[in-house]
Write a protein that holds these residues in place. Structure first.
Motif, PDB file in Angstrom:
ATOM      1  N   ASP A  68       5.911 -10.372   2.713  1.00 32.26           N
ATOM      2  CA  ASP A  68       5.824  -9.176   1.885  1.00 32.26           C
ATOM      3  C   ASP A  68       4.415  -9.151   1.287  1.00 32.26           C
ATOM      4  OD1 ASP A  68       6.577  -6.889   0.451  1.00 32.26           O
ATOM      5  OD2 ASP A  68       7.471  -8.033  -1.181  1.00 32.26           O
ATOM      6  N   ILE A  96       6.155  -7.086   6.273  1.00 32.83           N
ATOM      7  CA  ILE A  96       7.231  -6.119   6.057  1.00 32.83           C
ATOM      8  C   ILE A  96       7.153  -5.716   4.597  1.00 32.83           C
ATOM      9  CG2 ILE A  96       9.708  -5.711   6.018  1.00 32.83           C
ATOM     10  CD1 ILE A  96      10.031  -7.657   8.293  1.00 32.83           C
ATOM     11  N   SER A  97       6.858  -4.432   4.358  1.00 35.76           N
ATOM     12  CA  SER A  97       6.614  -3.989   2.990  1.00 35.76           C
ATOM     13  C   SER A  97       6.873  -2.496   2.842  1.00 35.76           C
ATOM     14  CB  SER A  97       5.159  -4.303   2.616  1.00 35.76           C
ATOM     15  OG  SER A  97       4.881  -3.903   1.296  1.00 35.76           O
ATOM     16  N   THR A  98       6.977  -2.066   1.601  1.00 33.54           N
ATOM     17  CA  THR A  98       7.058  -0.637   1.296  1.00 33.54           C
ATOM     18  C   THR A  98       5.662  -0.077   1.048  1.00 33.54           C
ATOM     19  OG1 THR A  98       7.358  -1.133  -1.048  1.00 33.54           O
ATOM     20  CG2 THR A  98       9.357  -0.792   0.259  1.00 33.54           C
ATOM     21  N   GLU A  99       4.640  -0.902   1.206  1.00 33.79           N
ATOM     22  CA  GLU A  99       3.252  -0.501   0.966  1.00 33.79           C
ATOM     23  C   GLU A  99       2.942   0.823   1.657  1.00 33.79           C
ATOM     24  OE1 GLU A  99      -0.329  -0.267  -0.469  1.00 33.79           O
ATOM     25  OE2 GLU A  99       0.736  -2.130  -0.879  1.00 33.79           O
ATOM     26  N   GLY A 100       2.330   1.741   0.910  1.00 36.49           N
ATOM     27  CA  GLY A 100       2.023   3.047   1.464  1.00 36.49           C
ATOM     28  C   GLY A 100       0.546   3.318   1.640  1.00 36.49           C
ATOM     29  N   ASP A 159      -2.773   3.477   3.271  1.00 34.09           N
ATOM     30  CA  ASP A 159      -3.341   3.335   4.619  1.00 34.09           C
ATOM     31  C   ASP A 159      -4.513   2.364   4.626  1.00 34.09           C
ATOM     32  OD1 ASP A 159      -1.488   5.065   5.714  1.00 34.09           O
ATOM     33  OD2 ASP A 159      -2.777   6.832   5.539  1.00 34.09           O
ATOM     34  N   ILE A 194      -3.102  -1.174   4.573  1.00 32.18           N
ATOM     35  CA  ILE A 194      -2.477  -1.481   5.860  1.00 32.18           C
ATOM     36  C   ILE A 194      -3.558  -1.748   6.914  1.00 32.18           C
ATOM     37  CG2 ILE A 194      -1.087  -0.518   7.748  1.00 32.18           C
ATOM     38  CD1 ILE A 194       0.543   0.960   5.538  1.00 32.18           C
ATOM     39  N   PHE A 240       2.136  -4.557  10.913  1.00 35.11           N
ATOM     40  CA  PHE A 240       2.812  -3.990   9.747  1.00 35.11           C
ATOM     41  C   PHE A 240       4.111  -3.290  10.141  1.00 35.11           C
ATOM     42  CE2 PHE A 240       3.616  -1.169   6.227  1.00 35.11           C
ATOM     43  CZ  PHE A 240       3.244  -1.936   5.139  1.00 35.11           C
ATOM     44  N   HIS A 258       7.153  -1.042   8.113  1.00 38.30           N
ATOM     45  CA  HIS A 258       7.593  -0.425   6.855  1.00 38.30           C
ATOM     46  C   HIS A 258       9.061  -0.721   6.608  1.00 38.30           C
ATOM     47  CE1 HIS A 258       4.237   2.035   5.463  1.00 38.30           C
ATOM     48  NE2 HIS A 258       3.945   2.265   6.726  1.00 38.30           N
ATOM     49  N   LYS A 259       9.416  -0.958   5.346  1.00 39.75           N
ATOM     50  CA  LYS A 259      10.822  -1.020   4.947  1.00 39.75           C
ATOM     51  C   LYS A 259      11.298   0.420   4.808  1.00 39.75           C
ATOM     52  CE  LYS A 259      10.309  -5.195   2.119  1.00 39.75           C
ATOM     53  NZ  LYS A 259      10.301  -5.720   0.748  1.00 39.75           N
ATOM     54  N   PHE A 271      13.852  -1.231   7.943  1.00 39.74           N
ATOM     55  CA  PHE A 271      13.570  -1.585   9.324  1.00 39.74           C
ATOM     56  C   PHE A 271      14.880  -1.875  10.028  1.00 39.74           C
ATOM     57  CE2 PHE A 271      13.183  -5.061   6.377  1.00 39.74           C
ATOM     58  CZ  PHE A 271      14.110  -5.962   6.869  1.00 39.74           C
TER      59      PHE A 271
END
Length: 132
Positions: free
Chosen positions: A56, A85-89, A91, A94, A104, A106-107, A109
């Protein structure tokens, strides 16, 4: 070929979900280790043979990006495959992780997503997989 995995996430529930999803994916899994932050993850990597790190980003003590940086500087860890694996938004973030060699996801998954990403990342064909 079996894959030894380290799952690094500050949420024990998320670690359990990732491990369950990986088992459902049909990948040839060996041992699965876990850690609650990047610092614990690095310690686990020093103690165990690991082929794949699933990490994460946002965690206390040491975040996932800092852990990846430390791994890339360590001769024995620098070539270990990393999946974030993350909710990172962001760009930008990433893209920065991808430049560090991380893939990468996204959660949320699915088992299929994890299976396909791990297959591609580790160059595993369907014939390399084993069934229980």
């Amino acid at each position: 070929m079996v894959i030894n995995v380290l799952v690094v996430d500050d949420s024990s529930v998320m670690r359990a979900m990732i491990m369950k999803t990986m088992r459902m994916s049909g990948l040839p899994l060996g041992k699965i280790h876990q850690a609650a932050n990047g610092q614990e993850g690095l310690e686990m990597l020093k103690q165990h043979w690991v082929d794949l790190v699933i990490v994460d980003i946002n965690m206390p003590v040491m975040n996932g990006e800092e852990m990846i940086d430390a791994m890339r500087e360590h001769p024995e860890m620098k070539d270990i495959s990393v999946v974030v694996i993350s909710t990172e938004g962001s760009d930008t973030r990433i893209e920065r992780l991808q430049h560090k060699g991380a893939v990468f996801i996204h959660k949320p998954f699915s088992p299929e997503t994890i299976r396909d990403v791990v297959r591609n990342t580790m160059d595993i064909g369907e014939n390399d997989e084993t069934s229980d």
